[in-house]
Write an enzyme that holds these catalytic residues in place. Structure first.
Site, PDB file in Angstrom:
ATOM      1  N   CYS A 129      45.223  90.189  23.614  1.00  0.00           N
ATOM      2  CA  CYS A 129      46.368  90.077  24.514  1.00  0.00           C
ATOM      3  C   CYS A 129      46.800  88.612  24.664  1.00  0.00           C
ATOM      4  O   CYS A 129      47.987  88.316  24.830  1.00  0.00           O
ATOM      5  CB  CYS A 129      46.073  90.716  25.868  1.00  0.00           C
ATOM      6  N   THR A 130      45.830  87.680  24.582  1.00  0.00           N
ATOM      7  CA  THR A 130      46.202  86.257  24.617  1.00  0.00           C
ATOM      8  C   THR A 130      47.061  85.920  23.408  1.00  0.00           C
ATOM      9  O   THR A 130      48.097  85.265  23.520  1.00  0.00           O
ATOM     10  CB  THR A 130      44.934  85.377  24.616  1.00  0.00           C
TER      11      THR A 130
END
Lengths: 435, 538
Positions: A207-208
């Site tokens: 997700c980063t």
């Protein structure tokens, strides 16, 4: 005919009585003859450490060396892998290395094996007196560890039989840092006993990468792990393809510009995608030579040995730390038996299910067979029918009691697991505790 | 349009080392001229690693011919070289390792060259002296010191090795510590940083942004609240620190009274110590700022000392006791925008600090009569970025180390008595003793089987004599085991010990040439019996 005086420096160690020597050392010219003629040593890896190890072994009197490596030579090897030249790029490392060492050091025989370590049968590894590792991955080290540990046999009291020990010496480097260690399976800690020595690799949460990139590495990994599959689906990414690497670099650069993130370069892209570990000649030389000295001591006992791990740091002055690490008594690889708690009234079938459900052991088990000493308790295949009746018998009646060691085998395993059955203490029952 | 990567053949070949010392480090190597004395296996191994790394040129000084024993321990020789000049043979095989490196040799003994043509050594950046005895080394050192040539002394002796550098002053800007200290000023944010941190009102943020407020901001806010409630005192006791962590956590969003998982808050708690324990002013840098080279700054001072003097002025004035800010921040959970805003604040502050230091540099240069622009901004910037890790090393001479009036007898006595150093200190002493043995008997102890036993007490007597001369002799016992082993080695040069020493020597040469990382100061003893090392400051 051997040139007289060629080994004069080494002979002083091998033919003279010493004060600080290994157990049972007897000075004798035959020691060098053994090294040159009968002793067999396997060098795993023909890269940065491997080239150094082969040179060091050949000039320490080892006359019969085998080397195994699956890689071919790349331009970026040439700053340290001194057995290779520009004209060798693309050729198998093991073969070129063997040829060069034999051409330089008269009388030494180096046999190359251009293949993966997993391709060799276990019998291949049993032929060597010592195995010396020059590897750069934890996976390969653990595989070789499993191989070396599979040879050790224990007596009824759980003591390893010294004649079954396959000594292993391991080196590793990263930039100005490195380590050398000696593994005598059953006696000194193996890799799996001290896995904590290897720091976990940095992995970025997906997700980063997708939503909040903050660094050049985040943009590179996005292009490599997410964009590639989306935009070139069905095509396998090959880190050795220049075109593929350039594609990732260009996508990462676009993404970084979009977010205003500096620092994406082609060099950095390669570093992140291939997880490149910086490597220099000097550290490889230090670590490989320290390892070879230990191999020489293991075979000849000509000096006291390293006990059992040396780390080297060359960034701030010169610092080493030599430590005697301890074995993990519950190690799956090298202990006389992994402790495993069962109730004596459990059936063998229930014990098998419990083993498969164990978070550690279960991962390696699919269809386990169980034996106890020379007795087959439950076997798959042709013996299945003959042993099937045991499944409903209790483990208490099948084995000798608390502390009995059973062997668990499975196709997924290289060697049987030794499992030490622990029956809960009687007092627990008396107190009415629930199992 | 995307620019295309230009990766030339050289960058590919040196890729794995460029990642360590960069293009500027590589450029330093590629201009280095190295002189190797004696091309036995210790010297050959040292030079091999330097040739692979890509030095400009080497010259080997060695009067020996290739003997049978060389073919049993030196990989830079082959059977066909037997009887040929060793320097020539080794030079030939070394040059095969890297076509970019120039190699030459002088077939003459170092001892003759030192006496007959000392000017020979002046043209080199580093002289690597291998397998030389003390008497010749002292002469060589004085030549090198006079002409500003760095000297590395390397030796392998049986299962023992020794290494020492001798040069004037070595300064390091890029010392590249393994665990770099992060100075984020969270305990003491400058006005713009504090203002930014307080401009984010956590209560107003949407759920996603709330989870992505950088921990630096969370800590600055929590600290401000703490100071207000605790009379501007930092959390000091264990209880207070626990309370401070609870204060941080109290900012987390909750569902039904349960705090929800927020990675940034977990990071804030893990980094809470940055509020109460800011990184201390490094003692090495403190010593540099107090160095007499700053008070005696002159036209002939090196750029390093001009920069150090400017740094001192900055610390005393604009810095308010702090070093310049580095300008980078570690990765932390944050949205891209918040992270980049924060990073920009740190970068801008660092640039202001650089400008302030640069102004001092201009003033100082002018005051010593140099061009005020003589030191470029990029150099000032690099100096400021590394201000926390500056290092200066000054080496004692070998002559001081072994001189009876100048040796550090206390340090030697201590090393000879402490449990963890006694063996290696004894080996140090015995290495000196074998040289003295050699100057009396013209051979090393144990060179011949027939005299092995007689040599043991002789060597021990010599070693005790050296201890006594150094004033470290009273009641200091010397291990008979180690004396016996030294005689057993007979001065032999084992390939693996040479490879370890050559590896360390080449690494130290690279550190001295690139001025990166911190080189060895003191005398290193490698004990291949137990696989240990010790460094003695003698």
């Amino acid at each position: 005919m051997e040139l007289a005086g060629r080994w004069c420096d080494l002979d002083m160690l091998l033919t003279r009585q010493g004060n600080l020597v290994g157990p049972g050392f007897e000075p004798d010219p035959a020691l060098r003859e053994f090294l040159q003629e009968d002793c067999r040593i396997l060098c795993v890896g023909a890269g940065g450490l491997g080239c150094e190890l082969l040179k060091d072994l050949a000039l320490s009197g080892f006359g019969n060396i085998d080397v195994i490596d699956m890689d071919t030579i790349d331009v970026s090897n040439l700053n340290r892998q001194f057995l290779f030249r520009m004209k060798d790029v693309g050729k198998p490392k093991a073969e070129v290395a063997a040829e060069r060492v034999m051409a330089r050091v008269a009388g030494v025989k180096v046999t190359p094996h251009f293949c993966r370590i997993e391709e060799k049968p276990i019998e291949f590894y049993s032929e060597f007196h010592v195995i010396i590792l020059g590897l750069d991955s934890l996976e390969a080290r653990r595989y070789m560890n499993q191989v070396a540990c599979s040879f050790v046999e224990f007596d009824a009291a759980g003591s390893p039989d010294p004649s079954t020990i396959k000594p292993m010496v391991d080196g590793g480097t990263e930039g100005f840092k490195g380590h050398a260690r000696v593994i005598l399976p059953g006696f000194t800690p193996c890799f799996d006993c001290t896995l904590w020595l290897f720091p976990p690799q940095t992995k970025f949460p997906l997700c980063t990468l997708a939503e909040t990139p903050r660094s050049a590495a985040h943009c590179i990994e996005y292009a490599h792990l997410i964009q590639w599959d989306r935009e070139r689906s069905g095509e396998e990414f090959d880190a050795d393809s220049d075109e593929h690497m350039k594609w990732v670099y260009e996508k990462a650069l676009v993404r970084a510009k979009e977010y205003g993130i500096p620092g994406v370069t082609f060099q950095h892209t390669q570093g992140v995608v291939k997880n490149i570990i910086p490597a220099i000649a000097s550290t490889n030389a230090i670590v490989a030579a320290a390892c070879t000295l230990e191999a020489l001591k293991i075979i000849t006992m000509c000096s006291t040995g390293m006990n059992n791990y040396m780390m080297y740091v060359g960034t701030d002055g010169v610092y080493t730390h030599t430590a005697a690490y301890e074995k993990d008594p519950a190690c799956q690889m090298c202990s006389p038996g992994v402790p495993f708690e069962v109730r004596p009234d459990m059936t063998l079938s229930q014990v098998i299910e419990a083993l498969k459900a164990d978070p550690q052991l279960g991962r390696q088990l699919n269809e386990p067979s169980i034996s106890y000493g020379a007795t087959n308790l439950y076997m798959r295949g042709v013996l299945e029918q003959a042993t099937r009746d045991n499944l409903e018998k209790t483990i208490g009646e099948l084995v000798g009691g608390d502390g009995s060691v059973i062997q668990v085998n499975d196709r997924k395993l290289l060697a049987p697991l030794r499992v030490k059955l622990r029956f809960p203490a009687e007092s627990a029952d008396a107190n009415g505790m629930v199992h | 349009m995307v620019e295309h990567p230009v990766v030339d053949a050289k960058a590919k070949k040196y890729d794995r080392q460029l990642r360590i010392w960069g293009a500027h480090g590589q450029a330093a190597l590629e201009s280095a001229k190295i002189c190797l004395i004696n091309s036995g296996t210790t010297g050959s191994e040292t030079l091999k690693n330097l040739v692979l790394g890509g030095i400009a040129a080497f010259t080997i000084v060695d009067g020996a011919k290739v003997e049978a024993g060389d073919l049993g321990n030196n990989f830079l020789l082959e059977a066909a070289n037997l009887g040929a000049p060793r320097a020539q043979s080794v030079t030939g095989l070394l040059k095969e390792l890297n076509e970019a490196v120039t190699g030459s040799f002088v077939e003459e003994s170092a001892e003759d060259l030192i006496d007959g043509n000392p000017a020979f050594f002046r043209g080199f950046d580093i002289v690597v002296a291998t397998q030389m005895r003390e008497a010749s080394l002292l002469k060589l050192e004085s030549i090198c010191r006079e002409s500003g040539v760095k000297l590395l002394i390397v030796r392998s002796y049986g299962l023992v090795g020794q290494l020492r550098a001798s040069l004037g002053e070595h300064v390091v800007v890029e010392s590249k510590p393994d665990n770099a200290v992060e100075d984020l000023r969270l305990h003491q944010p400058w006005p713009e940083l504090a203002q930014y941190a307080h401009s984010l009102n956590l209560a107003d943020l949407d759920e996603i942004t709330h989870k992505h407020v950088p921990y630096a901001v969370l800590l600055i806010q929590a600290a401000a609240q703490w100071y207000e409630e605790h009379a501007h005192q930092r959390p000091a006791s264990y209880k207070e620190r626990s309370d401070f962590k609870l204060l941080i956590k109290s900012g987390q969003r909750q569902i039904d009274g349960c705090p929800i998982d927020e990675e940034n808050f977990a990071e804030a708690v893990a980094n809470a110590h940055k509020v109460w324990a800011p990184p201390p002013f490094p003692s090495e840098v403190h010593a540099i700022l107090e160095d007499k080279a700053i008070t005696s700054l002159s036209r002939s001072s090196s750029d390093f000392w001009v920069l150090a003097a400017a740094l001192k002025k900055f610390v005393d004035t604009e810095g308010g006791g702090n070093l310049p800010l580095e300008g980078s921040i570690p990765d932390m959970t944050a949205t891209t925008a918040l992270y980049l805003q924060l990073h920009t604040l740190y970068r801008e502050r660092a640039e202001r600090d650089v400008a302030a230091v640069e102004a001092h540099v201009h003033t100082l240069l002018r005051s010593v009569g140099r061009d005020p622009k003589a030191i470029p901004r990029s150099t000032v910037k690099n100096f400021c970025k590394n201000a926390r890790n500056l290092r200066v090393i000054r080496y004692r001479t070998l002559a001081e180390e072994v001189g009876t009036d100048t040796c550090k007898s206390d340090a030697l006595r201590q090393a000879m008595s402490a449990e963890d150093t006694v063996s290696n200190a004894t080996l140090y002493l015995l290495l000196r003793a074998v040289d003295r043995f050699h100057s009396t008997y013209n051979r090393f102890p144990g060179s011949y089987d027939g005299e092995l036993e007689e040599d043991v007490p002789l060597l021990k007597t010599i070693a005790l004599g050296i201890l006594a001369e150094c004033g470290a002799g009273n009641n200091t016992p010397i291990s008979d085991d180690l004396v016996g082993e030294m005689c057993r080695f007979g001065g032999g040069e084992l390939h693996c010990v040479a490879a370890v020493m050559g590896g360390i020597a080449s690494q130290e040469a690279i550190k001295l040439l690139t001025k990166q990382f911190v080189p060895l100061s003191g005398t290193l003893v490698y004990n291949a019996m137990g696989s240990t090392t010790s460094v003695f400051q003698l």
